[in-house]
Write a protein that holds these residues in place. Structure first.
Motif: not given
Length: 310
Positions: A107, A110-111, A113-115, A117-118, A140-141, A144
Protein backbone atom coordinates in the motif's frame (compact mmCIF):
# COMPACT_ATOMS: atom_id res chain seq x y z
CA UNK A 1 -11.05 15.10 13.53
CA UNK A 2 -8.97 11.92 13.69
CA UNK A 3 -5.43 12.01 12.32
CA UNK A 4 -6.26 9.94 9.27
CA UNK A 5 -5.37 10.91 5.70
CA UNK A 6 -9.10 10.57 4.96
CA UNK A 7 -10.20 12.94 7.71
CA UNK A 8 -12.01 15.93 6.26
CA UNK A 9 -10.15 19.22 6.64
CA UNK A 10 -11.95 22.13 8.32
CA UNK A 11 -12.43 23.69 4.88
CA UNK A 12 -14.07 20.50 3.59
CA UNK A 13 -16.37 20.37 6.63
CA UNK A 14 -17.45 23.96 6.01
CA UNK A 15 -17.74 23.43 2.27
CA UNK A 16 -15.29 26.09 1.07
CA UNK A 17 -11.96 26.15 -0.73
CA UNK A 18 -8.83 26.39 1.38
CA UNK A 19 -8.09 29.83 -0.11
CA UNK A 20 -11.56 31.26 0.63
CA UNK A 21 -11.54 34.79 2.05
CA UNK A 22 -12.59 35.45 5.64
CA UNK A 23 -16.09 36.67 4.72
CA UNK A 24 -16.82 33.57 2.64
CA UNK A 25 -15.49 31.35 5.42
CA UNK A 26 -17.66 33.07 8.03
CA UNK A 27 -20.78 32.79 5.85
CA UNK A 28 -20.11 29.09 5.21
CA UNK A 29 -19.72 28.47 8.94
CA UNK A 30 -23.05 30.11 9.76
CA UNK A 31 -24.85 28.15 7.07
CA UNK A 32 -23.25 24.87 8.10
CA UNK A 33 -23.98 25.47 11.77
CA UNK A 34 -27.62 26.30 11.05
CA UNK A 35 -28.18 23.23 8.86
CA UNK A 36 -26.41 20.89 11.30
CA UNK A 37 -28.01 22.16 14.51
CA UNK A 38 -29.94 19.34 16.26
CA UNK A 39 -32.79 21.73 17.13
CA UNK A 40 -33.52 22.20 13.44
CA UNK A 41 -33.30 18.54 12.52
CA UNK A 42 -29.57 18.42 11.94
CA UNK A 43 -27.05 15.77 12.92
CA UNK A 44 -25.27 16.16 16.26
CA UNK A 45 -22.05 14.58 14.96
CA UNK A 46 -21.87 17.00 12.05
CA UNK A 47 -22.81 19.88 14.38
CA UNK A 48 -19.77 19.16 16.56
CA UNK A 49 -17.58 18.75 13.46
CA UNK A 50 -18.63 22.20 12.23
CA UNK A 51 -17.83 23.73 15.62
CA UNK A 52 -14.40 22.09 15.69
CA UNK A 53 -13.71 23.21 12.12
CA UNK A 54 -14.42 26.79 13.11
CA UNK A 55 -12.12 26.53 16.10
CA UNK A 56 -9.32 25.44 13.77
CA UNK A 57 -9.71 28.08 11.05
CA UNK A 58 -12.23 30.63 12.35
CA UNK A 59 -9.73 33.32 13.33
CA UNK A 60 -6.76 34.62 11.34
CA UNK A 61 -4.28 33.33 13.93
CA UNK A 62 -5.85 29.86 14.17
CA UNK A 63 -6.14 29.63 10.40
CA UNK A 64 -2.50 30.59 9.92
CA UNK A 65 -1.47 27.90 12.40
CA UNK A 66 -3.58 25.27 10.67
CA UNK A 67 -2.36 26.21 7.21
CA UNK A 68 1.22 25.87 8.43
CA UNK A 69 0.44 22.36 9.70
CA UNK A 70 -0.69 22.99 13.29
CA UNK A 71 -4.16 22.65 14.78
CA UNK A 72 -5.17 25.23 17.34
CA UNK A 73 -1.60 25.56 18.55
CA UNK A 74 -1.23 21.79 19.08
CA UNK A 75 0.76 19.51 16.77
CA UNK A 76 -1.21 18.57 13.66
CA UNK A 77 -0.94 15.23 11.92
CA UNK A 78 2.77 15.47 11.26
CA UNK A 79 4.71 13.69 8.54
CA UNK A 80 5.99 11.39 11.30
CA UNK A 81 2.41 10.26 11.93
CA UNK A 82 2.07 9.14 8.31
CA UNK A 83 5.61 8.23 7.28
CA UNK A 84 6.97 4.73 7.93
CA UNK A 85 7.71 4.39 11.64
CA UNK A 86 11.26 3.60 12.75
CA UNK A 87 11.65 0.34 14.69
CA UNK A 88 11.36 0.81 18.43
CA UNK A 89 13.37 -1.16 20.99
CA UNK A 90 11.30 -3.64 22.97
CA UNK A 91 10.65 -2.88 26.62
CA UNK A 92 9.63 -6.36 27.71
CA UNK A 93 10.77 -9.92 27.16
CA UNK A 94 7.42 -11.57 26.47
CA UNK A 95 7.54 -13.83 23.39
CA UNK A 96 5.77 -12.34 20.39
CA UNK A 97 3.89 -14.04 17.58
CA UNK A 98 5.97 -15.30 14.69
CA UNK A 99 5.47 -12.84 11.85
CA UNK A 100 6.37 -12.86 8.17
CA UNK A 101 5.98 -10.30 5.40
CA UNK A 102 5.86 -6.52 5.31
CA UNK A 103 2.56 -5.09 6.63
CA UNK A 104 1.42 -2.09 4.63
CA UNK A 105 4.39 -2.38 2.28
CA UNK A 106 2.46 -2.75 -0.97
CA UNK A 107 0.00 0.00 0.00
CA UNK A 108 2.84 2.41 0.75
CA UNK A 109 4.52 1.54 -2.54
CA UNK A 110 1.25 2.26 -4.36
CA UNK A 111 0.80 5.53 -2.48
CA UNK A 112 4.28 6.79 -3.36
CA UNK A 113 3.71 5.99 -7.02
CA UNK A 114 0.28 7.63 -7.09
CA UNK A 115 1.26 10.80 -5.23
CA UNK A 116 4.21 11.40 -7.55
CA UNK A 117 2.10 10.69 -10.63
CA UNK A 118 -0.57 13.09 -9.38
CA UNK A 119 2.01 15.83 -8.70
CA UNK A 120 3.05 15.59 -12.36
CA UNK A 121 6.04 14.76 -14.45
CA UNK A 122 9.10 16.85 -13.76
CA UNK A 123 7.79 17.90 -10.34
CA UNK A 124 10.03 16.95 -7.44
CA UNK A 125 8.06 15.70 -4.43
CA UNK A 126 10.48 16.51 -1.64
CA UNK A 127 8.34 14.90 1.07
CA UNK A 128 5.48 12.61 -0.01
CA UNK A 129 4.19 12.56 3.60
CA UNK A 130 4.00 16.34 4.01
CA UNK A 131 0.58 16.97 5.64
CA UNK A 132 -0.27 19.82 3.27
CA UNK A 133 0.50 17.65 0.24
CA UNK A 134 -1.50 14.71 1.60
CA UNK A 135 -4.51 16.91 2.41
CA UNK A 136 -4.50 18.34 -1.11
CA UNK A 137 -4.37 14.96 -2.86
CA UNK A 138 -7.49 13.26 -4.30
CA UNK A 139 -9.41 11.00 -1.96
CA UNK A 140 -8.43 7.77 -3.71
CA UNK A 141 -4.74 8.54 -3.13
CA UNK A 142 -5.33 9.45 0.52
CA UNK A 143 -7.30 6.22 0.89
CA UNK A 144 -4.28 4.15 -0.14
CA UNK A 145 -2.14 5.83 2.53
CA UNK A 146 -4.92 5.39 5.12
CA UNK A 147 -5.03 1.67 4.34
CA UNK A 148 -1.25 1.38 4.76
CA UNK A 149 -1.51 2.99 8.20
CA UNK A 150 -4.41 0.69 9.11
CA UNK A 151 -2.43 -2.40 8.10
CA UNK A 152 0.56 -1.30 10.16
CA UNK A 153 -1.60 -0.61 13.21
CA UNK A 154 -3.19 -4.06 12.98
CA UNK A 155 0.23 -5.68 12.59
CA UNK A 156 1.39 -4.07 15.84
CA UNK A 157 -1.67 -5.45 17.63
CA UNK A 158 -1.27 -8.94 16.14
CA UNK A 159 2.41 -9.15 17.11
CA UNK A 160 1.36 -9.25 20.78
CA UNK A 161 -0.60 -12.50 20.42
CA UNK A 162 2.25 -14.65 21.69
CA UNK A 163 4.37 -17.50 20.41
CA UNK A 164 1.38 -19.81 19.85
CA UNK A 165 0.40 -17.69 16.83
CA UNK A 166 1.88 -17.24 13.36
CA UNK A 167 1.09 -14.15 11.30
CA UNK A 168 1.68 -13.58 7.59
CA UNK A 169 1.29 -10.02 6.21
CA UNK A 170 0.65 -8.85 2.63
CA UNK A 171 -0.06 -12.33 1.32
CA UNK A 172 -0.37 -12.53 -2.47
CA UNK A 173 -3.55 -14.06 -3.90
CA UNK A 174 -4.76 -14.84 -7.40
CA UNK A 175 -8.10 -13.26 -6.47
CA UNK A 176 -6.58 -10.11 -7.99
CA UNK A 177 -7.77 -11.41 -11.35
CA UNK A 178 -11.33 -10.37 -10.40
CA UNK A 179 -10.44 -6.71 -10.00
CA UNK A 180 -9.53 -7.12 -6.33
CA UNK A 181 -6.36 -5.91 -4.60
CA UNK A 182 -3.67 -8.56 -5.13
CA UNK A 183 -3.23 -9.47 -1.49
CA UNK A 184 -4.67 -10.45 1.85
CA UNK A 185 -3.56 -8.00 4.55
CA UNK A 186 -3.08 -10.54 7.36
CA UNK A 187 -3.37 -14.30 7.77
CA UNK A 188 -3.26 -15.45 11.41
CA UNK A 189 -2.99 -19.03 12.61
CA UNK A 190 -3.22 -20.23 16.19
CA UNK A 191 -5.20 -22.42 18.59
CA UNK A 192 -8.29 -20.23 18.14
CA UNK A 193 -8.38 -20.81 14.39
CA UNK A 194 -7.20 -19.53 11.01
CA UNK A 195 -8.15 -15.87 10.54
CA UNK A 196 -8.21 -14.03 7.21
CA UNK A 197 -8.05 -10.33 8.10
CA UNK A 198 -8.31 -7.08 6.16
CA UNK A 199 -7.42 -3.74 7.78
CA UNK A 200 -9.40 -0.84 6.34
CA UNK A 201 -10.03 2.87 6.78
CA UNK A 202 -12.80 4.27 4.60
CA UNK A 203 -12.92 7.56 6.47
CA UNK A 204 -16.44 6.95 7.79
CA UNK A 205 -18.64 4.56 9.78
CA UNK A 206 -19.56 1.09 8.54
CA UNK A 207 -21.82 -1.61 9.93
CA UNK A 208 -22.67 -5.25 9.34
CA UNK A 209 -25.84 -6.17 7.46
CA UNK A 210 -26.62 -9.70 6.29
CA UNK A 211 -22.99 -10.73 6.31
CA UNK A 212 -21.72 -7.70 4.38
CA UNK A 213 -20.54 -4.23 5.37
CA UNK A 214 -22.68 -1.21 4.58
CA UNK A 215 -22.01 2.50 4.88
CA UNK A 216 -21.93 5.65 2.77
CA UNK A 217 -18.13 5.69 2.79
CA UNK A 218 -17.94 2.33 0.97
CA UNK A 219 -19.16 3.80 -2.32
CA UNK A 220 -20.54 0.49 -3.57
CA UNK A 221 -17.69 -1.72 -2.33
CA UNK A 222 -18.49 -5.20 -1.01
CA UNK A 223 -15.47 -5.72 1.24
CA UNK A 224 -16.56 -8.91 2.96
CA UNK A 225 -17.22 -10.57 -0.37
CA UNK A 226 -13.77 -9.48 -1.55
CA UNK A 227 -12.16 -10.79 1.65
CA UNK A 228 -13.91 -14.15 1.22
CA UNK A 229 -12.55 -14.41 -2.34
CA UNK A 230 -8.99 -13.72 -1.19
CA UNK A 231 -9.26 -16.19 1.68
CA UNK A 232 -10.74 -18.84 -0.60
CA UNK A 233 -7.86 -18.47 -3.08
CA UNK A 234 -5.24 -18.96 -0.39
CA UNK A 235 -7.15 -21.76 1.31
CA UNK A 236 -7.61 -23.62 -1.96
CA UNK A 237 -3.87 -23.45 -2.72
CA UNK A 238 -2.93 -24.75 0.75
CA UNK A 239 -5.92 -27.12 1.06
CA UNK A 240 -7.01 -25.49 4.32
CA UNK A 241 -10.17 -23.66 5.35
CA UNK A 242 -10.19 -20.29 7.16
CA UNK A 243 -12.32 -20.37 10.29
CA UNK A 244 -12.91 -16.59 10.45
CA UNK A 245 -13.15 -13.61 8.08
CA UNK A 246 -12.44 -10.35 9.90
CA UNK A 247 -12.44 -6.73 8.75
CA UNK A 248 -10.76 -4.27 11.11
CA UNK A 249 -11.61 -0.56 11.14
CA UNK A 250 -10.69 2.43 13.33
CA UNK A 251 -12.60 2.40 16.60
CA UNK A 252 -14.65 5.48 15.75
CA UNK A 253 -15.98 3.83 12.57
CA UNK A 254 -17.78 0.90 14.23
CA UNK A 255 -20.64 1.18 16.74
CA UNK A 256 -19.70 -2.08 18.46
CA UNK A 257 -16.29 -3.43 19.38
CA UNK A 258 -17.13 -6.74 17.69
CA UNK A 259 -20.09 -7.34 15.37
CA UNK A 260 -20.79 -10.78 13.94
CA UNK A 261 -22.34 -11.32 10.52
CA UNK A 262 -23.06 -15.03 10.34
CA UNK A 263 -20.87 -17.39 8.34
CA UNK A 264 -19.41 -17.58 4.84
CA UNK A 265 -18.52 -21.10 3.67
CA UNK A 266 -18.18 -22.16 7.29
CA UNK A 267 -16.03 -19.19 8.34
CA UNK A 268 -17.43 -16.79 10.95
CA UNK A 269 -17.72 -13.24 9.61
CA UNK A 270 -16.95 -10.26 11.86
CA UNK A 271 -16.40 -6.50 11.92
CA UNK A 272 -13.92 -5.57 14.66
CA UNK A 273 -12.68 -2.33 16.12
CA UNK A 274 -8.91 -1.97 15.93
CA UNK A 275 -8.49 -1.86 19.73
CA UNK A 276 -10.38 -5.16 20.01
CA UNK A 277 -8.43 -7.06 17.37
CA UNK A 278 -5.81 -8.88 19.46
CA UNK A 279 -8.29 -9.96 22.13
CA UNK A 280 -10.80 -11.11 19.49
CA UNK A 281 -8.16 -13.38 17.94
CA UNK A 282 -6.79 -14.58 21.27
CA UNK A 283 -10.25 -15.44 22.61
CA UNK A 284 -11.63 -16.73 19.31
CA UNK A 285 -14.87 -15.62 17.69
CA UNK A 286 -18.14 -17.09 18.96
CA UNK A 287 -19.06 -20.07 16.80
CA UNK A 288 -15.61 -20.28 15.22
CA UNK A 289 -13.79 -23.64 15.31
CA UNK A 290 -10.66 -23.94 17.47
CA UNK A 291 -7.70 -26.04 16.34
CA UNK A 292 -5.74 -28.68 18.22
CA UNK A 293 -1.97 -28.53 18.49
CA UNK A 294 -1.34 -31.15 15.81
CA UNK A 295 -3.83 -29.49 13.48
CA UNK A 296 -2.18 -26.07 13.93
CA UNK A 297 1.21 -27.54 12.98
CA UNK A 298 -0.25 -29.27 9.91
CA UNK A 299 -2.01 -26.12 8.71
CA UNK A 300 1.13 -24.04 9.31
CA UNK A 301 3.22 -26.47 7.25
CA UNK A 302 0.78 -26.31 4.35
CA UNK A 303 0.62 -22.53 4.42
CA UNK A 304 4.39 -22.14 4.59
CA UNK A 305 4.65 -24.03 1.31
CA UNK A 306 2.19 -21.88 -0.64
CA UNK A 307 2.31 -18.40 0.95
CA UNK A 308 3.84 -15.75 -1.30
CA UNK A 309 4.15 -12.09 -0.45
CA UNK A 310 2.77 -9.26 -2.52
Amino acid sequence: MPDSPLSASPYEVLGVASDADDATLRLAYRRALRSAHPDTGGDVVRFHAVQLAWELVGTPDARALFDRGARGGAPAPSREAWAPAAPKPRRDSRPLARTYGHPGGLSRERYLGLIREWAGRGVTVADPYDPALVRSAPRDIRHVLADALAEEASARALSTLGIAYTVWHDVATDAAGHGLPPKLDHLVLGPTGLFAIQSEDWGGPVAMKRGELVGAALDGERPMRALAARAKAIGRAAKVKPTALVIVVPDEHAEESLELGGTNRGAVVALVRRSRLSSAVREGLPGSAHLGGTEVMEVRSRLQVVVRFA
